[in-house]
Structure formats: C-alpha cells, structure tokens
Scaffold this motif. Structure first.
Motif, PDB file in Angstrom:
ATOM      1  N   TRP A 113       0.839  -1.199   0.000  1.00 15.43           N
ATOM      2  CA  TRP A 113       0.000   0.000   0.000  1.00 15.43           C
ATOM      3  C   TRP A 113       0.870   1.243   0.000  1.00 15.43           C
ATOM      4  O   TRP A 113       1.934   1.268   0.622  1.00 15.43           O
ATOM      5  CB  TRP A 113      -0.890   0.023   1.246  1.00 15.43           C
ATOM      6  CG  TRP A 113      -2.044  -0.927   1.168  1.00 15.43           C
ATOM      7  CD1 TRP A 113      -1.994  -2.287   1.306  1.00 15.43           C
ATOM      8  CD2 TRP A 113      -3.408  -0.593   0.930  1.00 15.43           C
ATOM      9  NE1 TRP A 113      -3.238  -2.828   1.167  1.00 15.43           N
ATOM     10  CE2 TRP A 113      -4.135  -1.802   0.945  1.00 15.43           C
ATOM     11  CE3 TRP A 113      -4.082   0.602   0.727  1.00 15.43           C
ATOM     12  CZ2 TRP A 113      -5.518  -1.846   0.743  1.00 15.43           C
ATOM     13  CZ3 TRP A 113      -5.446   0.581   0.527  1.00 15.43           C
ATOM     14  CH2 TRP A 113      -6.154  -0.642   0.536  1.00 15.43           C
ATOM     15  N   VAL A 114       0.394   2.279  -0.675  1.00 13.39           N
ATOM     16  CA  VAL A 114       1.090   3.565  -0.711  1.00 13.39           C
ATOM     17  C   VAL A 114       0.095   4.653  -0.340  1.00 13.39           C
ATOM     18  O   VAL A 114      -1.032   4.682  -0.855  1.00 13.39           O
ATOM     19  CB  VAL A 114       1.688   3.860  -2.106  1.00 13.39           C
ATOM     20  CG1 VAL A 114       2.439   5.191  -2.102  1.00 13.39           C
ATOM     21  CG2 VAL A 114       2.615   2.729  -2.547  1.00 13.39           C
ATOM     22  N   ALA A 115       0.506   5.518   0.572  1.00 11.32           N
ATOM     23  CA  ALA A 115      -0.344   6.648   0.990  1.00 11.32           C
ATOM     24  C   ALA A 115       0.456   7.932   0.911  1.00 11.32           C
ATOM     25  O   ALA A 115       1.641   7.960   1.266  1.00 11.32           O
ATOM     26  CB  ALA A 115      -0.868   6.440   2.406  1.00 11.32           C
ATOM     27  N   LEU A 116      -0.176   9.000   0.428  1.00 13.46           N
ATOM     28  CA  LEU A 116       0.431  10.325   0.351  1.00 13.46           C
ATOM     29  C   LEU A 116      -0.406  11.283   1.178  1.00 13.46           C
ATOM     30  O   LEU A 116      -1.640  11.316   1.031  1.00 13.46           O
ATOM     31  CB  LEU A 116       0.499  10.812  -1.096  1.00 13.46           C
ATOM     32  CG  LEU A 116       1.496  10.148  -2.054  1.00 13.46           C
ATOM     33  CD1 LEU A 116       1.056   8.740  -2.427  1.00 13.46           C
ATOM     34  CD2 LEU A 116       1.638  10.976  -3.326  1.00 13.46           C
ATOM     35  N   VAL A 117       0.249  12.051   2.026  1.00  8.84           N
ATOM     36  CA  VAL A 117      -0.439  13.017   2.890  1.00  8.84           C
ATOM     37  C   VAL A 117      -0.040  14.417   2.444  1.00  8.84           C
ATOM     38  O   VAL A 117       1.135  14.791   2.511  1.00  8.84           O
ATOM     39  CB  VAL A 117      -0.074  12.808   4.370  1.00  8.84           C
ATOM     40  CG1 VAL A 117      -0.854  13.783   5.250  1.00  8.84           C
ATOM     41  CG2 VAL A 117      -0.335  11.365   4.788  1.00  8.84           C
ATOM     42  N   PHE A 118      -1.021  15.194   1.988  1.00 12.49           N
ATOM     43  CA  PHE A 118      -0.798  16.550   1.485  1.00 12.49           C
ATOM     44  C   PHE A 118      -1.448  17.571   2.418  1.00 12.49           C
ATOM     45  O   PHE A 118      -2.393  17.251   3.150  1.00 12.49           O
ATOM     46  CB  PHE A 118      -1.423  16.725   0.098  1.00 12.49           C
ATOM     47  CG  PHE A 118      -0.749  15.970  -1.007  1.00 12.49           C
ATOM     48  CD1 PHE A 118       0.305  16.538  -1.704  1.00 12.49           C
ATOM     49  CD2 PHE A 118      -1.174  14.698  -1.354  1.00 12.49           C
ATOM     50  CE1 PHE A 118       0.920  15.855  -2.743  1.00 12.49           C
ATOM     51  CE2 PHE A 118      -0.569  14.006  -2.393  1.00 12.49           C
ATOM     52  CZ  PHE A 118       0.488  14.585  -3.080  1.00 12.49           C
ATOM     53  N   GLU A 119      -0.953  18.801   2.324  1.00 14.49           N
ATOM     54  CA  GLU A 119      -1.699  19.882   2.957  1.00 14.49           C
ATOM     55  C   GLU A 119      -3.072  19.964   2.302  1.00 14.49           C
ATOM     56  O   GLU A 119      -3.223  19.687   1.102  1.00 14.49           O
ATOM     57  CB  GLU A 119      -0.958  21.208   2.823  1.00 14.49           C
ATOM     58  CG  GLU A 119      -0.823  21.718   1.392  1.00 14.49           C
ATOM     59  CD  GLU A 119      -0.208  23.106   1.311  1.00 14.49           C
ATOM     60  OE1 GLU A 119      -0.335  23.862   2.276  1.00 14.49           O
ATOM     61  OE2 GLU A 119       0.399  23.413   0.272  1.00 14.49           O
ATOM     62  N   ASP A 120      -4.066  20.321   3.076  1.00 15.36           N
ATOM     63  CA  ASP A 120      -5.432  20.415   2.564  1.00 15.36           C
ATOM     64  C   ASP A 120      -5.659  21.805   1.988  1.00 15.36           C
ATOM     65  O   ASP A 120      -5.542  22.807   2.696  1.00 15.36           O
ATOM     66  CB  ASP A 120      -6.425  20.127   3.692  1.00 15.36           C
ATOM     67  CG  ASP A 120      -7.850  20.045   3.191  1.00 15.36           C
ATOM     68  OD1 ASP A 120      -8.045  19.703   2.018  1.00 15.36           O
ATOM     69  OD2 ASP A 120      -8.767  20.337   3.976  1.00 15.36           O
ATOM     70  N   VAL A 121      -5.963  21.865   0.712  1.00 18.87           N
ATOM     71  CA  VAL A 121      -6.191  23.134   0.024  1.00 18.87           C
ATOM     72  C   VAL A 121      -7.688  23.356  -0.126  1.00 18.87           C
ATOM     73  O   VAL A 121      -8.409  22.473  -0.610  1.00 18.87           O
ATOM     74  CB  VAL A 121      -5.511  23.136  -1.362  1.00 18.87           C
ATOM     75  CG1 VAL A 121      -5.899  24.374  -2.153  1.00 18.87           C
ATOM     76  CG2 VAL A 121      -3.998  23.059  -1.208  1.00 18.87           C
ATOM     77  N   GLU A 122      -8.149  24.501   0.272  1.00 22.04           N
ATOM     78  CA  GLU A 122      -9.566  24.846   0.097  1.00 22.04           C
ATOM     79  C   GLU A 122      -9.769  25.289  -1.350  1.00 22.04           C
ATOM     80  O   GLU A 122      -9.518  26.438  -1.714  1.00 22.04           O
ATOM     81  CB  GLU A 122      -9.966  25.969   1.060  1.00 22.04           C
ATOM     82  CG  GLU A 122     -10.042  25.541   2.514  1.00 22.04           C
ATOM     83  CD  GLU A 122     -11.259  24.687   2.806  1.00 22.04           C
ATOM     84  OE1 GLU A 122     -12.124  24.547   1.914  1.00 22.04           O
ATOM     85  OE2 GLU A 122     -11.331  24.153   3.917  1.00 22.04           O
ATOM     86  N   GLY A 123     -10.198  24.375  -2.175  1.00 18.51           N
ATOM     87  CA  GLY A 123     -10.415  24.695  -3.582  1.00 18.51           C
ATOM     88  C   GLY A 123     -11.375  23.699  -4.193  1.00 18.51           C
ATOM     89  O   GLY A 123     -11.819  22.742  -3.548  1.00 18.51           O
ATOM     90  N   ARG A 124     -11.697  23.916  -5.450  1.00 18.67           N
ATOM     91  CA  ARG A 124     -12.608  23.024  -6.184  1.00 18.67           C
ATOM     92  C   ARG A 124     -12.065  22.849  -7.590  1.00 18.67           C
ATOM     93  O   ARG A 124     -11.260  23.644  -8.086  1.00 18.67           O
ATOM     94  CB  ARG A 124     -14.011  23.640  -6.249  1.00 18.67           C
ATOM     95  CG  ARG A 124     -14.017  25.005  -6.898  1.00 18.67           C
ATOM     96  CD  ARG A 124     -15.403  25.535  -7.176  1.00 18.67           C
ATOM     97  NE  ARG A 124     -15.357  26.874  -7.759  1.00 18.67           N
ATOM     98  CZ  ARG A 124     -15.086  27.140  -9.031  1.00 18.67           C
ATOM     99  NH1 ARG A 124     -14.839  26.148  -9.884  1.00 18.67           N
ATOM    100  NH2 ARG A 124     -15.051  28.378  -9.473  1.00 18.67           N
ATOM    101  N   HIS A 125     -12.500  21.782  -8.240  1.00 21.42           N
ATOM    102  CA  HIS A 125     -12.133  21.595  -9.635  1.00 21.42           C
ATOM    103  C   HIS A 125     -12.832  22.668 -10.495  1.00 21.42           C
ATOM    104  O   HIS A 125     -13.922  23.137 -10.138  1.00 21.42           O
ATOM    105  CB  HIS A 125     -12.550  20.211 -10.128  1.00 21.42           C
ATOM    106  CG  HIS A 125     -11.864  19.085  -9.425  1.00 21.42           C
ATOM    107  ND1 HIS A 125     -10.485  18.977  -9.377  1.00 21.42           N
ATOM    108  CD2 HIS A 125     -12.342  18.019  -8.744  1.00 21.42           C
ATOM    109  CE1 HIS A 125     -10.151  17.903  -8.705  1.00 21.42           C
ATOM    110  NE2 HIS A 125     -11.261  17.300  -8.298  1.00 21.42           N
TER     111      HIS A 125
END
Length: 306
Positions: A103-115
């Motif tokens: 298994w591979v997991a990536l943890v990113f900062e959460d960006v308040e945005g939308r597609h």
C-alpha cells in the motif's frame, strides 16, 4: 452536454489498510474525526479530506495492490515527484508518504479549492491557462531531475504506428484514410516536444483546483522535461470535450512541430480508447475516446487533409 466523468471507483477510508490508517493518524498527531471522500480523478484508491479530533486537516490518497496492480507504482512516482517540487510550484505540499505491505499513501496539505466547473467557463479557463503558462516560465529550466518527455512517453505516443499493424475496424474514416501519413507525422513528435521545462504532463480539470484567483496543479506522477507549451497543448482536447473552446482557438500556433505532437496525442487517445478497460477505472476508455474525438478534429484542422 454529456461527457464521461474522470473518475475511478473510490475506496472508502475504512477499507484502507489499517496499518496505513494508523500511520496517518500517528503523523497527524490525533485520531481522525471526520472523513470526506473526494470525487474525480482516475484512481481506484481512497482520496479523502481528513480532520482530526484536534482540528488538524490533511488530504490523503491511498491505494493498494488491488484492484489495479499499476496504481501503487503510480502513487510511488507521484510521491517522489511531489517531494521534489520547489515551493514556487502552485501545488499542495506533500507532508509525508507511507509504503506498507504493498500500500502507498500520500499526505498533502489540505487546500480549500474546487475543480474548475465543467462545462468550462471562459473566465475560469483563462485563469487556468495563465497560471499554467506562468508555471511553465517559472520552471524553465527544470529545477528537478526528471525524465525527458521522450523517455516518459516514447512507448505511449506510437498509436498510429501500432494501428498500422492492428485491426482498424470502426476507426474514424478520415483517420483510416490517412493512417500511413498520420504514422509518419506522429514519428516526429519527440523532437518537436523536446525542451527543458518541468512539465506536469497530465493536465485536465480533475487535476486542477481553483481557489479564488489562485490555481493549484495536483497529481504529478508523470512529471518530465519538455517544451514549455506542452502542458497547455495536452490539456486542450479535454477542455474541448468538456464544453470549452476548440483547441485551435486557444493555441493557434502554425508551427509544424506542434502538429506532430497533436498527431501523437490523438493517436494515443484513439488507440487507447480501443483497448480493454483497466480494473477499477470504469470510465477511462470512454473519457479517452472523447478526448480522441476532440484531438482528431484538431488534427484535421491543423493538417488541412481532406
């Protein structure tokens, strides 16, 4: 307008390997209190916005060896590329990653945005295009070591040449009539697309986030070095099939080299859309077919062949 969605079968957070979930919570420093699954993007893994009990937020992607055996390798490539991106790149920062039992997991900062909205709105498209072009200028020369665009896509951008030796039943009549010429045109794509700009190389609406007047570029597994204009060119078939303007209106450059790259891109989409669907990605082939239709129409416009 009805277009196939860019989506895989998203895995619920509770189905992620328990060791991975525990590692994420240990990193965040508190148990996860809220989980919101994010739709969009071609992945059969989990894609979630997490909030811990003490209010810390993160965006986490996680995938295992099933149902798609290639997905974990793609996530490993994304982890390596995201970790190397300079702060000048308009992308969420990778905080950490985990590799456990396949298994591979990536943890990113959460960006308040939308597609970006689809059908595309012209004002939002102009905002995205300006951001992508600024990004290309800022990333020339490439600040990180990545493969050249030829190394990255040489095997993929042989669609017309492969179709010369394959069953062409159902192929677009114009493409079938010009198949040999398309194969010859496609063969020149690598020289035309060479360059020293760090490219994302897979831009679509589902790989972009809009937050006010800011644009974030996400999902970087295919990063490579090439011509600064490639990222804009490669996203235009998806823009057209999702209700945006035709590619020739956005990128009217008469350079013959660009035509070879459009040929390679169209050949890739057309041929890939004829292949069996990969596991866990039920809409991928339909999405590629729609991109192929748009790319082929652009190619007809650029070549002028009847």
């Amino acid at each position: 307008m009805s277009t196939p969605p860019a989506t895989g079968v998203r895995m619920p957070w509770q189905d992620v390997h328990p060791g991975v979930r525990a590692a994420v919570e240990d990193f965040l420093g508190a148990p996860v209190a809220r989980v919101v699954t994010q739709d969009g993007g071609f992945s059969p893994g989990a894609a979630v916005r997490l909030v811990t009990g003490d209010g810390r937020r993160a965006f986490v992607k996680a995938v295992g060896p099933e149902p798609n055996p290639d997905a974990a390798g793609i996530y490993r490539a994304e982890a390596a590329n995201a970790a190397a991106l300079p702060a000048s790149v308009p992308a969420p920062r990778l905080l950490t990653s985990f590799d456990l039992d396949g298994w591979v997991a990536l943890v990113f900062e959460d960006v308040e945005g939308r597609h970006p909205a689809t059908p595309w709105r012209r004002g939002e498209l102009d905002l995205v295009l300006a951001a992508v072009r600024r990004m290309g200028a800022a990333l020339t020369p490439s600040p990180v070591e990545v493969p050249s665009i030829e190394e990255r896509f040489d095997d993929s951008f042989r669609g017309w040449r492969r179709l010369l030796g394959e069953d062409t039943a159902g192929l677009d009549p114009w493409a079938l009539r010009h198949l040999a010429a398309l194969a010859e045109l496609e063969a020149g794509w690598a020289g035309a697309a060479a360059g020293d700009t760090l490219l994302h190389a897979d831009l679509r609406a589902d790989n972009l986030l809009v937050a006010g007047d800011r644009v974030y570029v996400v999902d970087w597994p295919w990063a490579c070095r090439g011509a600064a204009w490639f990222d804009v060119l490669a996203m235009l078939p998806s823009v057209a099939m999702q209700g945006g303007p035709p590619p020739q209106e956005v990128l009217p450059d008469p350079c013959s080299g660009i035509t070879a790259v459009v040929a390679a891109l169209a050949g890739y989409f057309v041929r890939q859309s004829r292949q069996p669907g990969p596991p866990g990605l039920p809409t991928l082939r339909a999405f590629q077919h729609a991109q192929g239709v748009a790319a082929l129409e652009w190619l007809r416009h650029r070549t002028g062949w009847d």
